[in-house]
Every structure is written in C-alpha cells, then in structure tokens.
Design a protein around this motif. Structure first.
Motif, short mmCIF file in Angstrom:
data_model
loop_
_atom_site.label_atom_id
_atom_site.label_comp_id
_atom_site.label_asym_id
_atom_site.label_seq_id
_atom_site.Cartn_x
_atom_site.Cartn_y
_atom_site.Cartn_z
N ILE A 1 -12.80 3.44 -7.17
CA ILE A 1 -11.45 3.23 -6.55
C ILE A 1 -11.11 1.89 -6.57
N ASP A 2 -10.50 1.24 -7.40
CA ASP A 2 -10.31 0.00 -7.56
C ASP A 2 -9.22 -0.56 -6.25
N GLY A 3 -7.72 -1.10 -7.48
CA GLY A 3 -7.14 -2.14 -6.16
C GLY A 3 -5.82 -1.29 -6.24
N ALA B 1 -2.17 -8.83 0.67
CA ALA B 1 -2.94 -10.08 0.51
C ALA B 1 -3.63 -10.62 2.07
N ALA B 2 -3.86 -10.08 2.90
CA ALA B 2 -4.74 -10.40 4.10
C ALA B 2 -6.12 -10.13 3.30
N VAL C 1 -7.02 -1.98 2.91
CA VAL C 1 -6.40 -0.92 2.44
C VAL C 1 -4.90 -0.97 3.04
N VAL C 2 -3.76 -1.17 2.23
CA VAL C 2 -2.80 -0.56 2.27
C VAL C 2 -2.05 0.80 1.91
N ASN D 1 -9.13 -6.13 -2.44
CA ASN D 1 -8.01 -5.24 -1.69
C ASN D 1 -7.55 -3.79 -2.25
N THR D 2 -7.37 -3.24 -1.68
CA THR D 2 -6.62 -1.07 -2.43
C THR D 2 -5.39 -1.32 -1.63
N LEU D 3 -4.68 -0.90 -3.09
CA LEU D 3 -2.76 -0.05 -2.43
C LEU D 3 -2.52 0.71 -2.83
N ILE D 4 -2.55 1.65 -1.71
CA ILE D 4 -1.99 3.38 -2.55
C ILE D 4 -0.77 3.81 -2.04
#
Length: 171
Positions: free
Chosen positions: A28-30, A83-84, A93-94, A121-124
């Motif tokens: 699982i990447d960004g 960005a946090a 994770v967002v 960080n990861t965005l889903i």
C-alpha cells in the motif's frame, strides 16, 4: 534486444479483486482507489486498509475520514489533511468517501491533490464506479492506472458465496 519475459508491476492497470486484496495483502503506497459497485465490500476494504496502515490506538491522531459530497472546499480540506505529518506513527491516512457523487469540478480539484500525495502518507478515494465502465467524468481508477492500488468491490457469484460463508462463521 531484451528477451526477458515482462511481468506487470504489482499495481498494474487492472484493479485487484476484493478477496485478492484481502488474501494477498499487496503493498500500500500513497494512493488507493476503492472502486466497484458494492458498498458493503467497499466499507470492509476500507476497514482492512486501516487495519494494515494504522494501529487502532493511533487513528484519532492520524486518520481523517471525509464525506466528499458533504465537504465544502473538498480539495483544500483533503490537501491540508494529507499534507499533515503523522503524529507518533509511520503514516497519516486520509479517506474520502462518496467520490462517485461529486460533480466534475470538485473531482478535478480532488484529482490534482491525489496526484501530489506526500511520501509517507496515504490517500484513499472511494469511487464506486464499475472499473471497466466508461463514464463521464472519468473514474479515479482509470485516471490512476498504475499509480495506485485499486481495489475492485464488484460482486461476483464466488465473492458473494465467500462473503456469506465468512459472515455466517463470524455470527
């Protein structure tokens, strides 16, 4: 001339079926796109992702779940959240739910944010369109191609049977 067999990269242009994701635990990447048509499997895919990415006791500080259509200035809210820096954890994770209900302009703005997720960080993005379906606006999974882990929650007979079996075992 390179004669070695070519193997697709782990996150190839095809999406990973829900149970392949659960069983094989790909990296699982960004950027992660939850696509397909089943909301129950989409919720379970999100739960599995969160279990793999963030310990439960760290979620209050390192997880933001945003309802896309209900959020004013969505792209800015997501950009600020992603960005946090993580707080006492490896990553932040967002998750943005309901992306399939967004209008074209907010989708474009959100996609610009998705293309620039900071390392660590990861965005889903939950974008429940059928993966092969040609629609306008274009689904995020199609836009992402190889740059994202794509989890397909479309239900087949095998998926339905396994889901029912597992649910009955849990009960």
């Amino acid at each position: 001339l390179d004669c070695r067999p070519r193997h697709p990269p782990p996150n190839s242009n095809r999406s990973v079926k829900y149970y392949d994701f659960v069983d094989k635990a790909p990296k699982i990447d960004g950027l992660v796109i939850i696509e397909g048509t089943d909301t129950i499997l989409a919720q379970r895919a999100l739960d599995v992702l969160l279990d793999r990415l963030i310990p439960e006791d760290m979620r209050a500080l390192n997880l933001d779940v945003i309802d896309g259509p209900a959020t004013d200035e969505l792209a800015r809210a997501v950009a600020d959240a992603v960005a946090a820096m993580p707080f006492l954890a490896e990553r932040r994770v967002v998750a943005v739910r309901g992306c399939e209900r967004l209008r074209a302009q907010p989708r474009r703005e959100l996609w610009a944010v998705a293309e620039a997720v900071p390392a660590g960080n990861t965005l889903i993005l939950e974008d429940l369109f059928a993966p092969a379906k040609k629609t306008k606006p274009e689904p995020f999974g199609v836009l992402a191609g190889r740059r994202a882990l794509r989890i397909d929650t479309t239900v087949t007979a095998d998926t339905r049977e396994r889901y029912v079996r597992e649910t009955l075992q849990r009960l």
